[in-house]
Write a protein that holds these residues in place. Structure first.
Motif, PDB file in Angstrom:
ATOM      1  N   ALA A 123      -0.082  -5.460  -1.115  1.00 43.79           N
ATOM      2  CA  ALA A 123      -1.588  -5.198  -0.985  1.00 43.79           C
ATOM      3  C   ALA A 123      -2.396  -4.528  -2.073  1.00 43.79           C
ATOM      4  CB  ALA A 123      -1.472  -4.752   0.177  1.00 43.79           C
ATOM      5  N   GLU A 124      -0.933  -3.041  -2.044  1.00 49.20           N
ATOM      6  CA  GLU A 124      -2.302  -1.995  -3.095  1.00 49.20           C
ATOM      7  C   GLU A 124      -2.408  -2.818  -4.663  1.00 49.20           C
ATOM      8  OE1 GLU A 124      -0.771   1.918  -0.739  1.00 49.20           O
ATOM      9  OE2 GLU A 124       0.850   1.067  -2.251  1.00 49.20           O
ATOM     10  N   LYS A 125      -1.631  -3.354  -5.064  1.00 49.99           N
ATOM     11  CA  LYS A 125      -1.421  -3.797  -6.259  1.00 49.99           C
ATOM     12  C   LYS A 125      -2.876  -5.044  -6.486  1.00 49.99           C
ATOM     13  CE  LYS A 125       0.202  -6.766  -9.644  1.00 49.99           C
ATOM     14  NZ  LYS A 125       1.469  -7.237 -10.097  1.00 49.99           N
ATOM     15  N   VAL A 126      -3.227  -5.972  -4.722  1.00 46.51           N
ATOM     16  CA  VAL A 126      -4.449  -6.845  -5.371  1.00 46.51           C
ATOM     17  C   VAL A 126      -5.770  -5.867  -4.984  1.00 46.51           C
ATOM     18  CG1 VAL A 126      -4.753  -8.781  -4.385  1.00 46.51           C
ATOM     19  CG2 VAL A 126      -2.924  -8.863  -4.772  1.00 46.51           C
ATOM     20  N   GLN A 127      -5.069  -4.799  -4.235  1.00 51.07           N
ATOM     21  CA  GLN A 127      -6.487  -4.120  -4.018  1.00 51.07           C
ATOM     22  C   GLN A 127      -7.205  -3.718  -5.097  1.00 51.07           C
ATOM     23  OE1 GLN A 127      -5.520  -0.140  -1.503  1.00 51.07           O
ATOM     24  NE2 GLN A 127      -7.740  -0.268  -1.723  1.00 51.07           N
ATOM     25  N   ALA A 128      -6.528  -2.760  -6.072  1.00 50.12           N
ATOM     26  CA  ALA A 128      -6.274  -2.373  -7.473  1.00 50.12           C
ATOM     27  C   ALA A 128      -7.457  -3.315  -8.177  1.00 50.12           C
ATOM     28  CB  ALA A 128      -5.097  -1.530  -7.474  1.00 50.12           C
ATOM     29  N   GLU A 129      -7.563  -4.234  -7.935  1.00 50.52           N
ATOM     30  CA  GLU A 129      -7.817  -5.372  -8.843  1.00 50.52           C
ATOM     31  C   GLU A 129      -8.659  -6.247  -8.240  1.00 50.52           C
ATOM     32  OE1 GLU A 129      -4.988  -9.406  -9.474  1.00 50.52           O
ATOM     33  OE2 GLU A 129      -3.273  -7.505 -10.681  1.00 50.52           O
ATOM     34  N   LYS A 130      -9.341  -6.159  -7.374  1.00 50.49           N
ATOM     35  CA  LYS A 130     -10.103  -6.730  -6.080  1.00 50.49           C
ATOM     36  C   LYS A 130     -10.700  -5.552  -5.764  1.00 50.49           C
ATOM     37  CE  LYS A 130      -8.763 -11.196  -7.154  1.00 50.49           C
ATOM     38  NZ  LYS A 130      -9.067 -11.933  -8.007  1.00 50.49           N
ATOM     39  N   SER A 131     -10.711  -4.503  -5.241  1.00 50.38           N
ATOM     40  CA  SER A 131     -10.799  -3.815  -4.218  1.00 50.38           C
ATOM     41  C   SER A 131     -10.604  -3.521  -3.180  1.00 50.38           C
ATOM     42  CB  SER A 131     -12.110  -3.243  -3.858  1.00 50.38           C
ATOM     43  OG  SER A 131     -13.808  -4.462  -3.545  1.00 50.38           O
ATOM     44  N   GLY A 132     -11.304  -3.575  -2.067  1.00 52.36           N
ATOM     45  CA  GLY A 132     -11.876  -3.942  -0.060  1.00 52.36           C
ATOM     46  C   GLY A 132     -10.617  -2.597   0.592  1.00 52.36           C
ATOM     47  N   ASP A 133      -9.849  -3.012   1.808  1.00 54.67           N
ATOM     48  CA  ASP A 133      -9.834  -1.423   2.766  1.00 54.67           C
ATOM     49  C   ASP A 133      -8.495  -2.543   3.238  1.00 54.67           C
ATOM     50  OD1 ASP A 133     -11.566  -0.010   3.067  1.00 54.67           O
ATOM     51  OD2 ASP A 133     -12.979  -0.894   3.768  1.00 54.67           O
ATOM     52  N   ILE A 134      -7.234  -2.180   3.138  1.00 57.49           N
ATOM     53  CA  ILE A 134      -5.964  -1.931   3.684  1.00 57.49           C
ATOM     54  C   ILE A 134      -5.454  -1.840   4.745  1.00 57.49           C
ATOM     55  CG2 ILE A 134      -3.180  -2.220   3.110  1.00 57.49           C
ATOM     56  CD1 ILE A 134      -4.137  -1.413   0.462  1.00 57.49           C
ATOM     57  N   TYR A 135      -5.241  -2.601   5.903  1.00 57.27           N
ATOM     58  CA  TYR A 135      -4.565  -2.059   7.632  1.00 57.27           C
ATOM     59  C   TYR A 135      -3.047  -2.800   7.641  1.00 57.27           C
ATOM     60  CZ  TYR A 135     -10.124  -2.389   7.787  1.00 57.27           C
ATOM     61  OH  TYR A 135     -11.111  -1.383   7.649  1.00 57.27           O
ATOM     62  N   ASP A 136      -2.375  -2.160   8.150  1.00 59.99           N
ATOM     63  CA  ASP A 136      -1.149  -2.220   8.986  1.00 59.99           C
ATOM     64  C   ASP A 136      -1.513  -3.128   9.848  1.00 59.99           C
ATOM     65  OD1 ASP A 136      -2.070  -0.722  11.331  1.00 59.99           O
ATOM     66  OD2 ASP A 136       0.130   0.621  10.291  1.00 59.99           O
ATOM     67  N   TRP A 137      -1.151  -3.987  11.426  1.00 57.47           N
ATOM     68  CA  TRP A 137      -0.849  -4.480  12.194  1.00 57.47           C
ATOM     69  C   TRP A 137      -1.650  -4.576  13.393  1.00 57.47           C
ATOM     70  CZ3 TRP A 137      -1.152  -9.651  13.424  1.00 57.47           C
ATOM     71  CH2 TRP A 137      -1.205  -9.348  14.545  1.00 57.47           C
ATOM     72  N   GLU A 138      -1.170  -2.703  13.636  1.00 57.34           N
ATOM     73  CA  GLU A 138      -1.936  -1.827  14.636  1.00 57.34           C
ATOM     74  C   GLU A 138      -3.373  -1.281  14.554  1.00 57.34           C
ATOM     75  OE1 GLU A 138      -1.697  -1.612  17.436  1.00 57.34           O
ATOM     76  OE2 GLU A 138       0.433  -3.308  17.185  1.00 57.34           O
ATOM     77  N   GLY A 139      -3.501  -1.318  13.367  1.00 62.06           N
ATOM     78  CA  GLY A 139      -5.007  -0.630  12.620  1.00 62.06           C
ATOM     79  C   GLY A 139      -5.854  -2.090  12.229  1.00 62.06           C
ATOM     80  N   LEU A 140      -5.292  -3.262  11.888  1.00 65.17           N
ATOM     81  CA  LEU A 140      -5.655  -4.581  11.754  1.00 65.17           C
ATOM     82  C   LEU A 140      -6.620  -4.708  12.992  1.00 65.17           C
ATOM     83  CD1 LEU A 140      -6.531  -6.939   9.867  1.00 65.17           C
ATOM     84  CD2 LEU A 140      -4.935  -7.568  10.968  1.00 65.17           C
ATOM     85  N   LEU A 141      -5.519  -4.800  14.215  1.00 63.75           N
ATOM     86  CA  LEU A 141      -5.803  -4.626  15.488  1.00 63.75           C
ATOM     87  C   LEU A 141      -7.478  -3.882  16.089  1.00 63.75           C
ATOM     88  CD1 LEU A 141      -3.085  -6.175  17.639  1.00 63.75           C
ATOM     89  CD2 LEU A 141      -4.560  -7.491  16.453  1.00 63.75           C
ATOM     90  N   THR A 142      -7.245  -3.398  15.537  1.00 65.13           N
ATOM     91  CA  THR A 142      -8.478  -2.048  16.224  1.00 65.13           C
ATOM     92  C   THR A 142      -9.216  -2.576  15.191  1.00 65.13           C
ATOM     93  OG1 THR A 142      -6.612  -0.025  16.225  1.00 65.13           O
ATOM     94  CG2 THR A 142      -8.786   0.300  15.702  1.00 65.13           C
ATOM     95  N   HIS A 143      -9.683  -2.288  14.109  1.00 60.75           N
ATOM     96  CA  HIS A 143     -10.281  -2.736  13.225  1.00 60.75           C
ATOM     97  C   HIS A 143     -11.333  -4.228  13.164  1.00 60.75           C
ATOM     98  CE1 HIS A 143     -12.865  -3.511   9.443  1.00 60.75           C
ATOM     99  NE2 HIS A 143     -12.865  -4.596   9.222  1.00 60.75           N
ATOM    100  N   MET A 144     -10.781  -5.106  14.371  1.00 60.72           N
ATOM    101  CA  MET A 144     -11.404  -6.242  14.558  1.00 60.72           C
ATOM    102  C   MET A 144     -11.808  -6.346  16.054  1.00 60.72           C
ATOM    103  SD  MET A 144      -9.515  -9.548  12.272  1.00 60.72           S
ATOM    104  CE  MET A 144     -10.327 -10.517  12.440  1.00 60.72           C
ATOM    105  N   ASN A 145     -10.814  -5.279  16.439  1.00 57.62           N
ATOM    106  CA  ASN A 145     -11.520  -5.576  18.070  1.00 57.62           C
ATOM    107  C   ASN A 145     -12.083  -4.024  18.106  1.00 57.62           C
ATOM    108  OD1 ASN A 145      -9.833  -8.436  18.656  1.00 57.62           O
ATOM    109  ND2 ASN A 145      -8.349  -7.208  18.399  1.00 57.62           N
ATOM    110  N   PRO A 146     -12.737  -3.780  18.238  1.00 62.75           N
ATOM    111  CA  PRO A 146     -13.714  -2.223  18.534  1.00 62.75           C
ATOM    112  C   PRO A 146     -14.233  -2.003  20.066  1.00 62.75           C
ATOM    113  CG  PRO A 146     -15.038  -3.713  16.891  1.00 62.75           C
ATOM    114  CD  PRO A 146     -13.772  -4.123  17.729  1.00 62.75           C
TER     115      PRO A 146
END
Length: 146
Positions: A123-146
């Protein structure tokens, strides 16, 4: 019937019944399976997802965001959370162990720009090329369900 034969038949029957109840994934039939949440046909081999209940029922999704949205109103016990990932399209991996990049440079079927990766390093390798934010599973659930 002889007790030995009866006990063997009973053991075999028990093994068959127990193995039939074991939750297991089903290969996604791209181009034919419909997303359980949005009803679109699953065609993207990088962004597909699948849930398997404790009773073995399989729900297929065209994107991780559809799976997460489905989870909001689901009351079934989930045994397996599976997703396709960027590195090896069509391969299903454990969604709870994956990492997720949200980047406007990587479109996903439902417009959340959400792509899964098998490891944080990928994920970090692609993020270096494409930018964006990285989440683990719990972080993603929190991000998508505020």
């Amino acid at each position: 019937m002889e007790p030995k034969i009866f006990s063997r038949i009973l053991c075999i029957a028990l093994v068959l019944v127990l193995s039939a109840c074991t939750p297991s994934p089903k290969a996604i039939d791209y181009g034919n399976d419909a997303c359980h949440f949005c009803k679109m046909t699953v065609v993207d081999k990088i962004h597909g997802a699948e849930l398997v209940t404790a009773k073995g029922k399989v729900f297929t999704f065209d994107a991780v965001e559809c799976m997460v949205n489905f989870l909001r109103n689901n009351d079934q016990e989930i045994a397996l959370y599976l997703i396709n990932h960027y590195g090896t399209p069509e391969e299903l991996i454990d969604a709870t162990q994956a990492y997720y990049l949200i980047s406007k440079e990587l479109p996903s079927p439902m417009g959340a720009y959400l792509t899964a990766f098998k490891s944080k390093a990928e994920a970090e390798k692609v993020q270096a090329e494409k930018s964006g934010d990285i989440y683990d599973w719990e972080g993603l659930l929190t991000h998508m369900n505020p």
